[in-house]
Structures are given as C-alpha cells and as structure tokens.
Design an enzyme around this catalytic site. Structure first.
Site, PDB file in Angstrom:
ATOM      1  N   HIS A  48      38.670  33.141  39.554  1.00 19.57           N
ATOM      2  CA  HIS A  48      37.530  33.318  40.772  1.00 19.57           C
ATOM      3  C   HIS A  48      36.299  33.763  40.147  1.00 19.57           C
ATOM      4  O   HIS A  48      36.325  34.677  39.078  1.00 19.57           O
ATOM      5  CB  HIS A  48      37.946  34.143  41.831  1.00 19.57           C
TER       6      HIS A  48
ATOM      7  N   CYS B 236      43.409  39.279  38.509  1.00 16.88           N
ATOM      8  CA  CYS B 236      43.147  38.020  38.439  1.00 16.88           C
ATOM      9  C   CYS B 236      42.184  37.829  37.251  1.00 16.88           C
ATOM     10  O   CYS B 236      41.982  38.689  36.627  1.00 16.88           O
ATOM     11  CB  CYS B 236      41.941  37.768  39.654  1.00 16.88           C
TER      12      CYS B 236
END
Length: 354
Positions: free
Chosen positions: A311, A328
């Site tokens: 992301h 992430c």
C-alpha cells in the site's frame, strides 16, 4: 446496493479466514493496517438467498450509507459510533476513511460480517445500543485540525510543535497518532484542555510562542540509503502476473509473463514485525483502506497474507527509510501505486524474497 453487496456475496473461503488475521496483525504507514471482509459462510447464505425469498433478505439488508456519502445521517452515524468509542474524530457528515474504519470495528465488535458499509442490519443494531445524539454531539465546537486531516496546515502544526520538541518526526502533513500525542503533550504543558485536537485556543497559543516554520523545517531533506544494484528476478516471478518484491533491492516489480511493466521503491516491516517471505496471492483490494488497529490510512491496499498488504505510505514518502511498517510493503510513489492498484486483480500472485 451495487458494489458493496456484490463484494459481500462473492468471497472465497480464504478471504474469510484472512479477516481475523487482518484485524489482529494490521500494519500502517507509520507502521499500519487492518480492516475486514465478510466470512465465506455468511456470503454463501446471501448467495443462496438470491431469488425466491432473496428479495426479502436483500430488502432487510439494503445499503443505507457507504464510503463517499455526505449526509446528516452520516453525521448521526458518526455521533453514535463516538458514543461507543469506535469513532476517533468529530462528526462531519462525510463518510471517509476514518468512518469506514470505525464502522468496520463496530461490525467486528458486534459479531457482524465486517464490510465497512452500513447495511440496514448494522444501523438497526447501532440504534439499539446508543442514545439519540444531542445537538452538541452532532455539531461539536469546530476544530481547526484533527485526526485524519491531511494538509499543509497540519504540516505547519507539526513543524511548530517540533520547534518546542513535542514533535520529533519529519513533518508529513497527516494528522495521525503521532501528531495527536504531540498535541496532547503541548496542551498539557500549556494548561489547555488536552483533547489531542487543535481548536482555535490551542492554535493561537502555539502560534504565539513559535516562529513561522522555514521551508527546510516544513520539508526537511531525507536521508535515503543507496539501493543495491539490480538483480535478476526470482524464477517464481517469470510466469503469469506477479508482484515481485525483493528485500535485497528494496524494490517491487510488476511483472507480466516475464516482462517488467513497473518498478517502484518499497520498504518493509521492522525486526519485531517482519514482512513475511514466500509466495502468496492478492486476496483483497481496498482503495481507501483505513487501519482499525492503528487508526492510520492505507491507501491502495492490496492484501496478500493476513494483515500484510502492499500500500501507499505517506510516512515512507516523507521520511524515506528512516522508519518501517508493521509488516506491510510500503510504496512511496502515490501515482505509481494508484495505477498499479487499477492493474492488479484479486488472484494475482505476490512473491516476497531476498
């Protein structure tokens, strides 16, 4: 009902098991993520319900509010969620990232399918647990800046707080957990009500005892280490559609049938929260995702393993490699990941390797 209902009724079993992990292991831009997705069992029931008596089922669970709405009912929704401490900002009437995360967290806590969308069943349950909001709850004193804001004024706020040693990071312009804590510390030091939100009184006091930030204070230079020389792609990346992510070169390559279509810089989780290596697949995409675990934004999130996703990270864009995620894969080129988000489809492979 459109896309929200279709999303609820077309999920696979792997998505259902991923929801629990997503809620517990999310990561963020400053180390972020998590929100949720309906279970396979419930989606199967809804699928089975289409046709015959399905019309009644659909009517009972019509979509009342969803991302992008701006109405008085959304303002009431936010006020009611605030009563249950699921909403971390002031009611605005706009259904954005923070509201989506708050609704998702309420649904999870209430044992509902987690979608971030307010269906009639969600609304009915919320009405049963809350009181009618007062006028003050619906229209609290107007803040100048608060949680979830993203603006140059927030960047100035951070720079001014930095002059007083209350904000120790590089300014990003995003009002998240770090900024909230810094504002609370300043308010406590100055004898102002410590809300973590900037009202006129707080701003006037801060401006009076700080100087107008310089360009360098607002946009400090970043220290970015040299990336390792390019290396050959992992052989698992040479067939099909693959997000090929190298921890050695800190790069993500979008590869289709062995041809590299795009390469972007990435960073990974810290030592305590490492990004897992292996071969995965994108099981869920969420364009305007907001972490319910960390109350942080995760735009253009493409989840591939529990709460771990690729992301955009504003913190990565502002601070470079002087930081890490909570597992992430952060991307700092917003334009690039926006285009990549549109190209990638659920089921595309993800390979993370050294």
């Amino acid at each position: 009902m459109g896309s929200a209902f279709l999303r609820k009724s077309a999920l696979t079993a792997v998505a259902g098991t991923a929801v629990a992990a997503l809620l517990l292991t999310g990561c963020t831009a400053e180390g972020t993520e998590a929100s949720e997705r309906p279970s396979d069992e419930s989606s199967q029931e809804e699928t089975d319900g289409e046709g015959g008596e399905g019309g009644d089922e659909e009517a009972r669970d019509e979509v009342l509010m969803d991302f992008g709405d701006e109405t008085d009912q959304v303002r009431e929704l936010q006020a009611r969620l605030l009563q249950l401490e699921h909403f971390a900002a002031q009611p605005t009437g706009y259904y954005g990232d923070v509201t989506l995360g708050a609704v998702s967290e309420y649904q999870r806590a209430a044992g509902m399918d987690v979608s971030g969308t307010v269906f009639r069943s969600t609304w009915d349950a919320l009405l049963g647990e809350t009181e009618d909001p007062t006028q003050e709850e619906l229209f609290p004193p107007q803040q100048l800046m608060g949680y979830g804001d993203n603006s140059d004024q927030v960047r100035e706020l951070q720079a001014r707080l930095g002059q007083l040693d209350h904000f120790t990071e590089n300014p990003t312009g995003y009002y998240g957990d770090v900024t909230t804590s810094a504002v609370v510390a300043y308010q406590q030091a100055r004898g102002v009500e410590a809300t973590g939100t900037v009202f006129q009184e707080t701003w006037d006091a801060l401006v009076a005892e700080t100087a107008t930030p310089t360009e360098e204070e607002m946009f400090p230079p970043l220290e970015i280490p040299e990336v390792e020389p390019a290396q050959e792609l992992d052989e698992r990346c040479l067939t099909g559609r693959v997000l090929c992510i190298s921890k050695t070169t800190n790069t993500l390559a979008w590869v289709i049938d062995g041809e590299v279509e795009l390469t972007v810089d990435v960073r990974f989780g810290a030592e305590e929260t490492p990004t897992r290596e292996g071969e995965f697949e994108v099981y869920w995409k969420s364009r305007n995702h907001h972490s319910t675990l960390y109350d942080s934004p995760m735009p253009y999130a493409m989840f591939f393993d529990g709460g771990q996703a690729v992301h955009y990270s504003e913190d990565f864009a502002a601070n470079g490699y002087n930081g890490a995620s909570h597992g992430c894969v952060n991307v700092r080129d917003e334009a690039a990941i926006a285009g990549l988000f549109d190209d990638v489809v659920e089921g595309d492979r993800v390979v993370v390797y050294w």
